[in-house]
Design a protein around this motif. Structure first.
Motif, mmCIF file in Angstrom:
data_model
loop_
_atom_site.group_PDB
_atom_site.id
_atom_site.type_symbol
_atom_site.label_atom_id
_atom_site.label_comp_id
_atom_site.label_asym_id
_atom_site.label_seq_id
_atom_site.Cartn_x
_atom_site.Cartn_y
_atom_site.Cartn_z
ATOM 1 N N ILE A 22 -4.245 23.027 -7.787
ATOM 2 C CA ILE A 22 -5.319 22.854 -6.553
ATOM 3 C C ILE A 22 -5.502 21.460 -6.446
ATOM 4 C CG2 ILE A 22 -7.579 23.264 -6.099
ATOM 5 C CD1 ILE A 22 -7.017 26.254 -7.257
ATOM 6 N N LEU A 23 -5.608 20.826 -7.588
ATOM 7 C CA LEU A 23 -6.316 19.176 -7.779
ATOM 8 C C LEU A 23 -5.198 18.247 -7.133
ATOM 9 C CD1 LEU A 23 -7.827 19.214 -11.091
ATOM 10 C CD2 LEU A 23 -8.792 18.886 -8.871
ATOM 11 N N ILE A 24 -3.848 18.996 -7.392
ATOM 12 C CA ILE A 24 -2.621 18.120 -6.878
ATOM 13 C C ILE A 24 -2.491 18.222 -5.208
ATOM 14 C CG2 ILE A 24 -0.056 17.840 -6.847
ATOM 15 C CD1 ILE A 24 0.035 18.516 -9.689
ATOM 16 N N ASP A 25 -2.870 19.413 -4.935
ATOM 17 C CA ASP A 25 -2.810 19.493 -3.453
ATOM 18 C C ASP A 25 -3.860 18.767 -2.860
ATOM 19 O OD1 ASP A 25 -0.545 21.189 -3.692
ATOM 20 O OD2 ASP A 25 -1.703 23.101 -3.605
ATOM 21 N N TYR A 26 -5.074 18.704 -3.618
ATOM 22 C CA TYR A 26 -6.172 18.079 -2.730
ATOM 23 C C TYR A 26 -5.867 16.643 -2.600
ATOM 24 C CZ TYR A 26 -11.062 16.194 -2.780
ATOM 25 O OH TYR A 26 -11.869 15.334 -2.175
ATOM 26 N N ILE A 27 -5.514 15.923 -3.961
ATOM 27 C CA ILE A 27 -5.081 14.629 -3.693
ATOM 28 C C ILE A 27 -3.825 14.280 -2.870
ATOM 29 C CG2 ILE A 27 -3.765 12.934 -5.328
ATOM 30 C CD1 ILE A 27 -5.140 14.226 -7.707
ATOM 31 N N LYS A 28 -3.030 15.150 -2.563
ATOM 32 C CA LYS A 28 -1.815 15.021 -1.488
ATOM 33 C C LYS A 28 -2.444 14.947 -0.166
ATOM 34 C CE LYS A 28 2.222 16.951 -3.792
ATOM 35 N NZ LYS A 28 3.070 18.046 -3.746
ATOM 36 N N ILE A 29 -3.638 16.003 0.213
ATOM 37 C CA ILE A 29 -4.112 15.912 1.323
ATOM 38 C C ILE A 29 -5.014 14.651 1.552
ATOM 39 C CG2 ILE A 29 -6.058 17.051 2.516
ATOM 40 C CD1 ILE A 29 -4.975 19.793 1.587
ATOM 41 N N LYS A 30 -5.792 14.190 0.597
ATOM 42 C CA LYS A 30 -6.541 12.956 0.818
ATOM 43 C C LYS A 30 -5.778 11.591 1.034
ATOM 44 C CE LYS A 30 -10.841 14.356 0.311
ATOM 45 N NZ LYS A 30 -11.693 14.034 1.362
ATOM 46 N N MET A 31 -4.636 11.598 0.318
ATOM 47 C CA MET A 31 -3.743 10.594 0.188
ATOM 48 C C MET A 31 -2.966 10.499 1.569
ATOM 49 S SD MET A 31 -4.152 8.724 -2.448
ATOM 50 C CE MET A 31 -2.540 7.768 -2.752
ATOM 51 N N THR A 32 -2.809 11.556 2.107
ATOM 52 C CA THR A 32 -1.890 11.880 3.462
ATOM 53 C C THR A 32 -3.011 11.342 4.383
ATOM 54 O OG1 THR A 32 -0.516 13.414 2.744
ATOM 55 C CG2 THR A 32 -1.018 13.351 5.239
ATOM 56 N N ASN A 33 -4.082 11.902 4.281
ATOM 57 C CA ASN A 33 -5.251 11.372 5.197
ATOM 58 C C ASN A 33 -5.685 9.687 5.330
ATOM 59 O OD1 ASN A 33 -5.535 14.215 6.088
ATOM 60 N ND2 ASN A 33 -7.084 14.464 5.066
ATOM 61 N N GLU A 34 -5.533 9.556 3.950
ATOM 62 C CA GLU A 34 -5.863 7.748 4.008
ATOM 63 C C GLU A 34 -4.687 6.803 4.196
ATOM 64 O OE1 GLU A 34 -8.606 4.840 3.342
ATOM 65 O OE2 GLU A 34 -9.081 6.978 3.210
ATOM 66 N N TYR A 35 -3.693 7.268 4.006
ATOM 67 C CA TYR A 35 -2.492 6.528 4.110
ATOM 68 C C TYR A 35 -1.317 6.863 4.879
ATOM 69 C CZ TYR A 35 -5.079 4.164 0.141
ATOM 70 O OH TYR A 35 -6.019 3.805 -0.558
ATOM 71 N N GLY A 36 -1.499 8.076 5.486
ATOM 72 C CA GLY A 36 -0.355 8.763 6.345
ATOM 73 C C GLY A 36 0.577 9.423 5.450
ATOM 74 N N LEU A 37 1.711 9.977 6.425
ATOM 75 C CA LEU A 37 2.607 10.797 5.709
ATOM 76 C C LEU A 37 3.565 10.396 4.675
ATOM 77 C CD1 LEU A 37 3.821 12.831 8.976
ATOM 78 C CD2 LEU A 37 2.279 13.578 7.036
ATOM 79 N N ASN A 38 3.861 9.058 4.807
ATOM 80 C CA ASN A 38 4.656 8.461 3.859
ATOM 81 C C ASN A 38 4.026 7.394 2.571
ATOM 82 O OD1 ASN A 38 7.052 9.114 4.988
ATOM 83 N ND2 ASN A 38 6.708 7.270 6.361
ATOM 84 N N TRP A 39 2.827 7.796 2.342
ATOM 85 C CA TRP A 39 1.852 7.342 1.117
ATOM 86 C C TRP A 39 2.715 7.394 -0.044
ATOM 87 C CZ3 TRP A 39 0.558 9.714 -3.357
ATOM 88 C CH2 TRP A 39 0.699 11.289 -3.224
ATOM 89 N N GLY A 40 3.530 8.388 -0.382
ATOM 90 C CA GLY A 40 4.212 8.317 -1.837
ATOM 91 C C GLY A 40 5.180 7.306 -1.768
ATOM 92 N N HIS A 41 5.704 6.698 -0.772
ATOM 93 C CA HIS A 41 6.448 5.676 -0.668
ATOM 94 C C HIS A 41 5.946 3.998 -0.464
ATOM 95 C CE1 HIS A 41 10.086 8.366 -0.209
ATOM 96 N NE2 HIS A 41 9.398 8.673 0.815
ATOM 97 N N THR A 42 4.892 4.293 -0.436
ATOM 98 C CA THR A 42 4.092 2.984 -0.349
ATOM 99 C C THR A 42 3.260 2.684 -1.343
ATOM 100 O OG1 THR A 42 2.154 4.070 0.973
ATOM 101 C CG2 THR A 42 3.784 3.287 2.270
ATOM 102 N N ILE A 43 2.907 3.466 -2.330
ATOM 103 C CA ILE A 43 2.389 3.157 -3.742
ATOM 104 C C ILE A 43 3.153 2.495 -4.473
ATOM 105 C CG2 ILE A 43 0.899 5.334 -3.411
ATOM 106 C CD1 ILE A 43 2.536 6.626 -5.312
ATOM 107 N N LYS A 44 2.613 1.637 -5.473
ATOM 108 C CA LYS A 44 3.554 0.662 -6.228
ATOM 109 C C LYS A 44 4.373 1.713 -7.415
ATOM 110 C CE LYS A 44 0.303 -3.260 -5.830
ATOM 111 N NZ LYS A 44 -0.572 -4.101 -6.624
#
Length: 58
Positions: A22-44
């Protein structure tokens, strides 16, 4: 008596497992809302969020 402890530990594991997802899903939603669909590729750190523990994500 050991069987009772084993059952309680199994139940606790299920609860923690579900909470983790549940927490992982929540984090994914928040990161997507904040940084867009490709947030995983933009993090360091390029790590697969599905293979991390909660303390490694936050």
């Amino acid at each position: 008596m050991n069987n009772n402890i084993d059952n309680k530990m199994a139940e606790a594991y299920k609860i923690l497992f579900n909470l983790n997802h549940i927490l992982i899903d929540y984090i994914k939603i928040k990161m997507t809302n904040e940084y867009g669909l490709n947030w995983g590729h933009t993090i360091k750190e390029k790590k697969d969020i599905n293979n991390l523990h909660f303390h490694e994500i936050i």
